[in-house]
Design a protein around this motif. Structure first.
Motif, PDB file in Angstrom:
ATOM      1  N   ALA A 108       8.647   7.823  12.360  1.00  0.00           N
ATOM      2  CA  ALA A 108       7.952   8.641  11.363  1.00  0.00           C
ATOM      3  C   ALA A 108       7.771   7.892  10.054  1.00  0.00           C
ATOM      4  N   ALA A 109       8.608   6.887   9.800  1.00  0.00           N
ATOM      5  CA  ALA A 109       8.452   6.068   8.594  1.00  0.00           C
ATOM      6  C   ALA A 109       7.137   5.299   8.609  1.00  0.00           C
ATOM      7  N   LEU A 110       6.546   5.140   9.790  1.00  0.00           N
ATOM      8  CA  LEU A 110       5.279   4.415   9.917  1.00  0.00           C
ATOM      9  C   LEU A 110       4.072   5.338   9.821  1.00  0.00           C
ATOM     10  N   GLY A 111       4.309   6.639   9.669  1.00  0.00           N
ATOM     11  CA  GLY A 111       3.223   7.600   9.566  1.00  0.00           C
ATOM     12  C   GLY A 111       3.120   8.474  10.802  1.00  0.00           C
ATOM     13  N   ALA A 187      12.343  -8.645   4.281  1.00  0.00           N
ATOM     14  CA  ALA A 187      12.308  -9.133   2.901  1.00  0.00           C
ATOM     15  C   ALA A 187      11.983 -10.622   2.848  1.00  0.00           C
ATOM     16  N   ALA A 188      12.526 -11.381   3.790  1.00  0.00           N
ATOM     17  CA  ALA A 188      12.243 -12.817   3.831  1.00  0.00           C
ATOM     18  C   ALA A 188      10.786 -13.082   4.204  1.00  0.00           C
ATOM     19  N   LEU A 189      10.266 -12.333   5.178  1.00  0.00           N
ATOM     20  CA  LEU A 189       8.897 -12.559   5.626  1.00  0.00           C
ATOM     21  C   LEU A 189       7.869 -12.154   4.579  1.00  0.00           C
ATOM     22  N   ILE A 190       8.204 -11.133   3.760  1.00  0.00           N
ATOM     23  CA  ILE A 190       7.296 -10.735   2.679  1.00  0.00           C
ATOM     24  C   ILE A 190       7.001 -11.926   1.783  1.00  0.00           C
ATOM     25  N   ARG A 191       8.039 -12.703   1.532  1.00  0.00           N
ATOM     26  CA  ARG A 191       7.905 -13.855   0.644  1.00  0.00           C
ATOM     27  C   ARG A 191       7.250 -15.051   1.340  1.00  0.00           C
ATOM     28  N   THR A 226      13.548  -2.994  13.850  1.00  0.00           N
ATOM     29  CA  THR A 226      12.153  -3.415  13.849  1.00  0.00           C
ATOM     30  C   THR A 226      11.245  -2.497  13.044  1.00  0.00           C
ATOM     31  N   ILE A 227      11.686  -1.286  12.740  1.00  0.00           N
ATOM     32  CA  ILE A 227      10.848  -0.382  11.958  1.00  0.00           C
ATOM     33  C   ILE A 227      10.524  -0.948  10.574  1.00  0.00           C
ATOM     34  N   PRO A 228      11.496  -1.511   9.815  1.00  0.00           N
ATOM     35  CA  PRO A 228      11.125  -2.121   8.536  1.00  0.00           C
ATOM     36  C   PRO A 228      10.091  -3.232   8.694  1.00  0.00           C
ATOM     37  N   GLU A 232       6.191  -3.126   7.166  1.00  0.00           N
ATOM     38  CA  GLU A 232       5.630  -4.163   6.307  1.00  0.00           C
ATOM     39  C   GLU A 232       4.373  -4.761   6.918  1.00  0.00           C
ATOM     40  N   TRP A 233       4.416  -5.053   8.204  1.00  0.00           N
ATOM     41  CA  TRP A 233       3.238  -5.615   8.864  1.00  0.00           C
ATOM     42  C   TRP A 233       2.049  -4.666   8.798  1.00  0.00           C
ATOM     43  N   MET A 234       2.297  -3.373   9.024  1.00  0.00           N
ATOM     44  CA  MET A 234       1.192  -2.413   9.009  1.00  0.00           C
ATOM     45  C   MET A 234       0.625  -2.240   7.601  1.00  0.00           C
ATOM     46  N   SER A 235       1.466  -2.381   6.595  1.00  0.00           N
ATOM     47  CA  SER A 235       0.970  -2.297   5.216  1.00  0.00           C
ATOM     48  C   SER A 235       0.146  -3.517   4.839  1.00  0.00           C
ATOM     49  N   ARG A 236       0.276  -4.591   5.631  1.00  0.00           N
ATOM     50  CA  ARG A 236      -0.426  -5.839   5.328  1.00  0.00           C
ATOM     51  C   ARG A 236      -1.516  -6.171   6.343  1.00  0.00           C
TER      52      ARG A 236
END
Length: 292
Positions: A108-111, A187-191, A226-228, A232-236
């Motif tokens: 549900a965190a993904l929508g 967090a690491a992959l965001i950067r 894997t949800i976090p 992040e991937w879906m937001s990008r």
């Protein structure tokens, strides 16, 4: 180096803040179902008779079941010994591998659209597996449950409140490390990875679905972990279709699930299971990408 650490800590906190409430709610819901509803789910499963509707019902009950595969396999073994059709058992086990109430709340965190797509695809996947086993194997001879006894019941405290709290504690110990590892990796992959790279690899395209299905095999280590990463991937730029494919191949090929499945299926049927899981994930991913 110090600047990079500050960036990492900032992104770690941002991801944790957004996802942790869903993880905590999922823990509570999963434990509640396990303590107060597990026996009722098992009783409903015992009442399923042979026939097309039984396969659909088994797939739905597999989603509702809080058991991991090492708890599902002994339960299926007991019903197999009582003569239950292998198609019904396959439907229950397939959907149980892919989804449970706790993981639904994580998703549900993904929508709501992603949650709906995941739930429907798992339900159809379980039913499809059941019908294929029934059609190709006549409802018998697909599984080998020799050596599987009854699953251990650890929810035995006479005080129901303590029983629930102990279950929550075990749930936190089981999923907490993977959840935090997933937040740290995200967090690491965001950067490290630019948004355009995510959109290019996992965008709403035929290649994106196939790439996500393949990526789900090595990268899916725990639903909560894997949800976090998916958020992040879906937001990008990751599309719904690739996300669905990833969420199907990941749990289907998770090492802790494969150990039990290899035991009850044998080499030849295990290969069929892997092939079916990959093909269905691709089909569901393409359907979500181009039909929704």
């Amino acid at each position: 180096m110090e600047k990079e650490l500050v960036y990492f800590c900032r992104h770690f906190w941002m991801v944790l803040r957004d996802i942790a409430p869903f993880w905590a709610l999922g823990i509570a819901a999963g434990s509640f179902v396990s303590v107060f509803a597990k026996e009722r789910i098992n009783a409903l499963f015992a009442r399923i008779s042979d026939g097309p509707l039984a396969i659909f019902a088994a797939s739905a009950l597999g989603i509702a079941s809080p058991l991991c595969m090492y708890g599902t396999a002994p339960l299926a073994a007991s019903f197999s010994g009582k003569g239950m059709d292998d198609g019904v058992l396959a439907s229950f086990m397939m959907s149980s591998v892919l989804l449970n109430p706790q993981l639904m709340i994580y998703t549900a965190a993904l929508g709501m659209e992603t949650l709906a797509a995941r739930t429907v695809s798992v339900f159809v996947c379980g039913a499809a597996a059941g019908f294929l086993v029934k059609r190709c194997f006549g409802g018998r001879g697909f599984f080998n449950f020799k050596g599987f006894g009854s699953a251990e019941n650890r929810d035995t405290d006479p005080n129901m409140t303590m029983r629930l709290l102990k279950n929550i504690g075990r749930n936190i110990r089981a999923t907490g490390p993977s959840f935090l590892a997933g937040v740290a990796l995200t967090a690491a992959l965001i950067r490290l990875i630019p948004s355009r790279a995510i959109a290019g690899a996992f965008g709403e395209s035929g290649f994106g679905v196939a790439a996500a299905a393949v990526a789900g095999v090595p990268l899916y280590f725990c639903g909560g972990g894997t949800i976090p990463l998916l958020a992040e991937w879906m937001s990008r730029g990751m599309g719904l279709g690739p996300a669905v494919a990833f969420m199907l191949t990941g749990p289907a090929t998770k090492l802790t699930n494969l150990g039990a499945l290899k035991t009850v299926l044998g080499a030849a049927h295990f290969a069929l299971y892997i092939a079916f899981s990959m093909i269905f994930a691709l089909a569901a991913g393409y359907a979500a990408a181009f039909l929704i």
